[in-house]
Design a protein around this motif. Sequence first.
Motif, mmCIF file in Angstrom:
data_model
loop_
_atom_site.group_PDB
_atom_site.id
_atom_site.type_symbol
_atom_site.label_atom_id
_atom_site.label_comp_id
_atom_site.label_asym_id
_atom_site.label_seq_id
_atom_site.Cartn_x
_atom_site.Cartn_y
_atom_site.Cartn_z
ATOM 1 N N ARG A 210 1.029 -1.201 0.021
ATOM 2 C CA ARG A 210 0.095 0.007 -0.274
ATOM 3 C C ARG A 210 0.864 1.080 -0.012
ATOM 4 N N ARG A 211 0.257 2.321 -0.683
ATOM 5 C CA ARG A 211 1.195 3.553 -0.847
ATOM 6 C C ARG A 211 0.321 4.711 0.109
ATOM 7 N N ALA A 212 -0.949 3.990 0.338
ATOM 8 C CA ALA A 212 -1.890 5.052 1.189
ATOM 9 C C ALA A 212 -2.733 4.273 2.137
ATOM 10 N N ARG A 213 -3.427 5.058 2.963
ATOM 11 C CA ARG A 213 -4.315 4.334 3.918
ATOM 12 C C ARG A 213 -5.462 3.445 3.110
ATOM 13 N N HIS A 214 -6.103 4.108 2.114
ATOM 14 C CA HIS A 214 -7.294 3.494 1.525
ATOM 15 C C HIS A 214 -6.714 2.790 0.197
ATOM 16 N N ARG A 215 -7.211 1.932 -0.306
ATOM 17 C CA ARG A 215 -6.883 1.269 -1.764
ATOM 18 C C ARG A 215 -8.152 1.555 -2.377
#
Length: 406
Positions: A210-215
């Motif tokens: 993941r690059r962020a909290r949400h995918r």
Amino acid sequence: MRIAMVSEHASPLAALGGPDAGGQNVYVARLADLLAGRGHDVTVYTRRDDASLPDRVPLPSGAVVEHVRAGPDRPVPKDGLLPHMPHFGGHLARAWRHDRPDVVHAHFWMSGMVALMGTHGLGVPVVQTYHALGAVKRRHQGAADTSPPERLDVERTIGTSCAQVLATCSDEVDQLALMGIDRERCAVVPCGVDTEHFTPRGKVALTPARRARHRLLVIGRLVPRKGVDLALKALQRIPDAELVVAGGPPADGLLKDPEAKRLLGLARRLRVADRTVLLGCVPHEEMPALIRSADLVLCTPVYEPFGIVPLEAMACGVPVVATDVGGHRDTVVHGGTGLLVPEGGHGELADAVNGLLAAPGQLAAYGRNGRSRVVTRFAWETVAEGVEQVYERVAEPAPVPSGGVR
């Protein structure tokens, strides 16, 4: 029942992900297998696009794929196949004259054309599934539409000549009515999804990291009409979220793919490249784990004749935000299993996604509802039963008047 399926460009044996290999291939493959499993004799006729292919390939289910010589023994874009269809139709006419099927199910407009050629004078009913309509494609693509100019007239002729049109959604019936095809000639049986393969239970993909909290996840062929650019534009307004795109050529071929290069360039211009991942083609067996890794699946095409991806996502218990087009209107329940947004509206898409990501309870409820809806309405076994009923109806002998000779 002896069932002949014609799928001139979409072989059930093809690897998915190319420009002409997608939902139709899956539909034909699964339907052939399930109907064979229900005790029917099923043969799928598709064009030979490789000289090394055998004439006939038995499938484990008992169905058989027959490769027809029509044009060169190499891949040809489907919009360039029309000149070779008389050879295809001639082959079918010769084969069926000696081995008459009880019903023919044609997939795509050129398949319908050659099915009518092959059954001429035999009294064999033809069931037509278009999978996509030329009138809709032309409306959305305009001058970019590469379909042969004859397509619209041929589609209309097929619809008024075949025994039954088997549409995959209610929107398609509306479009057929605009073409002058009587609604009474149409039956609706949706496409299906493997609810044992696509399930909420199982591993979750750990790659890509993941690059962020949400995918947010987009799945589909890398062609402009799939609307990945809409998702990229919305991503600008969705903080702390990444966009993962699965589809297209293998990962090592993405930098040579025109649409992939266009999307990556757009991501850089929008300053969301650091939150955008293009995976390329993802193997079928790995897709459920990837879907389960997402908070939301985005289905953002400009138009979509049916759309398998929403079903796969809902089967995995993942909510869907989809454009309000085509088959999405039948599959996604707005406010129940996900949300529908206007086609082309990246602002509305961003608002819908942000609202759901801020409401985890609602996300979970949509996921549960989606799974329930798919199991009840869109399991492949249910689809096969519906198609079988259409076959039985058109293959019934015509009633004999009282006193007539049987």
